[in-house]
Design a protein around this motif. Structure first.
Motif, PDB file in Angstrom:
ATOM      1  N   UNK A 184       1.084  -0.997  -0.253  1.00 13.36           N
ATOM      2  CA  UNK A 184      -0.309  -0.074   0.031  1.00 13.36           C
ATOM      3  C   UNK A 184       1.041   1.346   0.152  1.00 13.36           C
ATOM      4  N   UNK A 185       0.836   2.378  -0.485  1.00 16.14           N
ATOM      5  CA  UNK A 185       0.797   3.436  -0.849  1.00 16.14           C
ATOM      6  C   UNK A 185       1.876   3.965   0.572  1.00 16.14           C
ATOM      7  N   UNK A 186       1.029   3.518   1.872  1.00 14.73           N
ATOM      8  CA  UNK A 186       1.874   4.124   2.986  1.00 14.73           C
ATOM      9  C   UNK A 186       3.820   3.090   3.243  1.00 14.73           C
ATOM     10  N   UNK A 201       5.903   2.340   0.624  1.00 17.41           N
ATOM     11  CA  UNK A 201       6.786   2.861   0.450  1.00 17.41           C
ATOM     12  C   UNK A 201       8.374   2.820   0.218  1.00 17.41           C
ATOM     13  N   UNK A 202       7.713   4.487   1.102  1.00 22.99           N
ATOM     14  CA  UNK A 202       8.481   5.208   1.884  1.00 22.99           C
ATOM     15  C   UNK A 202       9.092   4.350   2.787  1.00 22.99           C
TER      16      UNK A 202
END
Lengths: 346, 346
Positions: free
Chosen positions: A216-218, A220-221
Motif C-alpha cells: 500500500x501507499x504508506x 513505499x517510503x
C-alpha cells in the motif's frame, strides 16, 4: 567501473538552459572523471558557460542547433516540428550509438514522444514507463510508472516489474530485486482486475526478481521493496503527493522552530541535525525520471532544477549507462512473453 | 450550535472495542456536552468501561448484542451473516431515525457494504464515496473518493464534487467551497477521458461550488482548494502515500536530532516547537473517513486508533450531524442531474 561513457545533453532544455545544464554536467564530471559529453544547442550560449569550467570543456563536444522545443509545445507539435531541435539531436545520438544516454530538463511530453519515436519500444513492449527514484527510510526504491501513460494492462504491469527490476539491478547492484504491486487496502475490492491478474502472473511465473505481493501507499517510503509497480495515473499522483507532503512538513517545521526564542536557540544548536534532514529531504538528490522500455536510455531532469539537481540526473544517467541494462532487459522480457504465451496455450 | 445529537456507536469495532470506543466517546462528550450516544455490543464489556466515565454513562444507552463482524470478514460474508451485529445495529439506528450518525472503527469493507444496503444510496447515485479530511498548510481540505470504489465515471466525479462541497459547507462553514479535480501533469496526456469530461461539466455548469480546475498531487497539502476530487484507487494511494511520507520524515527527524550532543541539546530546547509539529502531524487529529452519497451519515475511524483518535471521529460525526447536509445535498444532486439531462437533450 570507470569505463568512458558518453552522455548526450539537451543543453537548451529546462527553465535555465546552458546556465544549469553546463555547471550541472561539470559537477557530475568531478564525481565521474570517465564521463564524456556531447552538448546540443546554441553554440555561443553553451561556449559562454563552458568557458567557466575548463575541465568539462576538455571532455565536451558541442553540436550547434538554433532549433529548440518550447516547454509549452504539445508532444504532437514537437513530433511534427521537432526534427533538428537540441532535444531531438540528443536522443538521436543515443539511437546512432554516439552516446549511451540522453539527458534533458526539457518538455516531458515532447521528450517522451520523441524518445519513443526515435529509440523505438523494445520488442514486445507497447508502452514505455517513467521510473522515479524514491527515497525511503532504508535507502531508495524505484517506482514506475509515474506518468508515461494512464492505465496499464496486467501484462504491462508485469513488464514494468521486469523493467524496474532491471533498473534496480543496475543502480543498487542486487541480483534479484524485490518487487511489490501497489494496491488499495479496502477489503471490499482489493484492486482492479488488471492488478489482480498481474499479481497472479508475478506470483506464478519464474522471473529474475523476488515478488513480494501487494503493498500500500504508506509502505513505499518504508522501503519494503526495491521496486514498486503501479499504472501511471495513480503513480504520478503518489509521487506528486509525497513531494507535496514533504514540502508541507518542511513548512510546518520551519514555522514550529520560529515560534519562541527557546525554539529558535534550539534550532540553531540542532542545525547540524537539521542540515542532515534537509539533505535527506532535498528533492534534487533524487532528480531524474528514467524512460524504460525503449531501445536506449533517456533521463528526464526536473525543468526548474539547479546545477546540483541536474548533476543528479547526469549521475543517474551515468550509472544506467554503466550497466548492461538494455540487452539483459530485452532477454528478460522475451522470456516472460514466451512463458505467458506458453501458459495461455496450455 | 448545541442541539442534542445522537451518535450510534459500534462499541465492538476496531482493534480494541469498548476499551477505546467508550473513553473516546467520553472525550468527545467533554467538548460537545449536547451529545447523546447509543452503544451497540456486548453489554457487560461496555458497562465495565462506562463505569469509569459516569458523565458519559449518564448520556448513553446500551443495546446488547453478542454478534460482531470480524475484522477479517469479507463484505459479502458480513452482508449475509451480519444482521444483528453491533455494526449492523448502529447503522440501522441511523436508518430508523434513532441516531443522526453511525461511527465504527470496524471492518471498512463490511461497514461500507452494510451502510449501502441499510441506508441506501441517495436518489440518482450509484456509488457512494469515502471522504477524508486532509491537513494542509492553510488548515484542512476534504479529499474524496479515498477508496469506496475503484474508478469513477465523469458523472460520478461531478457527484463527488457536490458531495465534497456539501461536507466542506458543513465542516468549514463556507457557502461556496472551492473544488479541484486531481489529475496528472504530464503534458502528453493530461488525464483520462472521464476526468476531462468531468472537468468540462464542472466548468460549464452552474453549481453551488467554486470550480478551480485541475490540481496535481503536490498541491493537496498546500490547501489550494477546499475539496479535492479523484477516483478511489488513486485517491486511496494518495492518502496512504501522504501518511507514509509523514511517518518517514518523522523518522528522519528523530534520527537527525539524535546524531550529536549539540543536536540533542537543541532538540530539548526546541521541544515546544517539536510538540507543535507533532500535533500538526498527528494522524489521530484527522481520524475519520465519512461515507457520502447515502441517505444517512456514517463515519469510519481507523481500526487501530486510541481513544484520542476515536474522539476525533466522533467529533467529526457530531459536526456532520449538526449540518443539514443530506437534504441540501439531495437537492444539489437533483439539480445537477437535471442540468446534465437538459444538456444531453439539447
Amino acid at each position: 567501473m570507470s569505463q568512458a561513457r558518453t552522455i548526450a545533453l539537451d543543453a537548451m532544455g529546462g527553465d535555465h538552459g546552458p546556465a544549469v545544464v553546463v555547471p550541472g554536467a561539470a559537477l557530475s564530471l568531478e564525481r565521474y572523471p570517465a564521463l564524456k559529453f556531447i552538448l546540443f544547442g546554441n553554440e555561443p550560449a553553451i561556449r559562454a558557460e563552458l568557458d567557466k569550467v575548463p575541465a568539462l570543456a576538455a571532455k565536451a563536444r558541442v553540436v550547434h542547433t538554433d532549433m529548440v522545443v518550447a516547454m509549452t509545445d504539445k508532444p504532437s507539435q514537437a513530433l511534427r516540428r521537432g526534427k533538428g531541435t537540441s532535444l531531438w539531436l540528443a536522443i538521436d545520438a543515443v539511437r546512432a550509438g554516439e552516446a549511451d544516454v540522453a539527458v534533458s530538463a526539457g518538455n516531458t511530453g515532447a521528450f517522451m514522444a520523441m524518445s519513443k519515436l526515435i529509440l523505438r519500444p523494445m520488442s514486445g513492449i507497447e508502452r514505455p514507463a517513467i521510473a522515479a527514484i524514491w527515497p525511503t527510510v532504508q535507502a531508495e526504491c524505484i517506482v514506475l510508472d509515474v506518468g508515461a501513460n494512464i492505465g496499464a494492462t496486467a501484462r504491462e504491469l508485469c513488464e514494468f516489474a521486469l523493467m524496474g527490476a532491471g533498473m534496480a539491478r543496475a543502480l543498487f547492484h542486487i541480483e534479484r530485486p524485490t518487487v511489490g504491486l501497489l494496491n488499495v487496502g479496502v477489503e471490499e475490492i482489493k484492486g482492479v482486475e488488471e492488478v489482480r491478474q498481474a499479481h497472479a502472473w508475478l506470483k506464478g511465473t519464474e522471473l529474475p526478481l523476488e515478488y513480494r505481493g501487494f503493498i500500500e501507499g504508506d509502505q513505499i517510503g518504508q522501503g519494503v521493496v526495491d521496486v514498486v509497480v503501479v499504472e501511471g495515473f495513480a503513480g504520478n499522483i503518489a509521487l506528486k503527493t509525497a513531494e507535496g507532503t514533504a514540502r508541507q512538513i518542511g513548512e510546518y517545521l520551519r514555522a514550529a522552530m520560529r515560534r519562541s526564542l527557546l525554539s529558535k536557540i534550539g534550532a540553531v544548536l540542532a542545525s547540524g541535525g537539521f542540515r542532515v534532514l534537509k539533505e535527506k529531504m532535498d528533492p534534487r538528490r533524487a532528480n531524474g525520471g528514467t524512460f524504460l522500455g525503449l531501445n536506449g536510455i533517456a533521463v528526464k531532469s526536473h525543468g526548474g532544477t539547479d546545477a546540483l539537481g541536474f548533476a543528479s540526473a547526469v549521475d543517474l544517467a551515468y550509472e544506467m549507462a554503466q550497466s548492461r541494462l538494455i540487452p539483459r532487459l530485452a532477454a528478460d522480457l522475451t522470456t516472460f512473453h514466451h512463458k505467458l504465451e506458453a501458459a495461455a496455450a496450455s
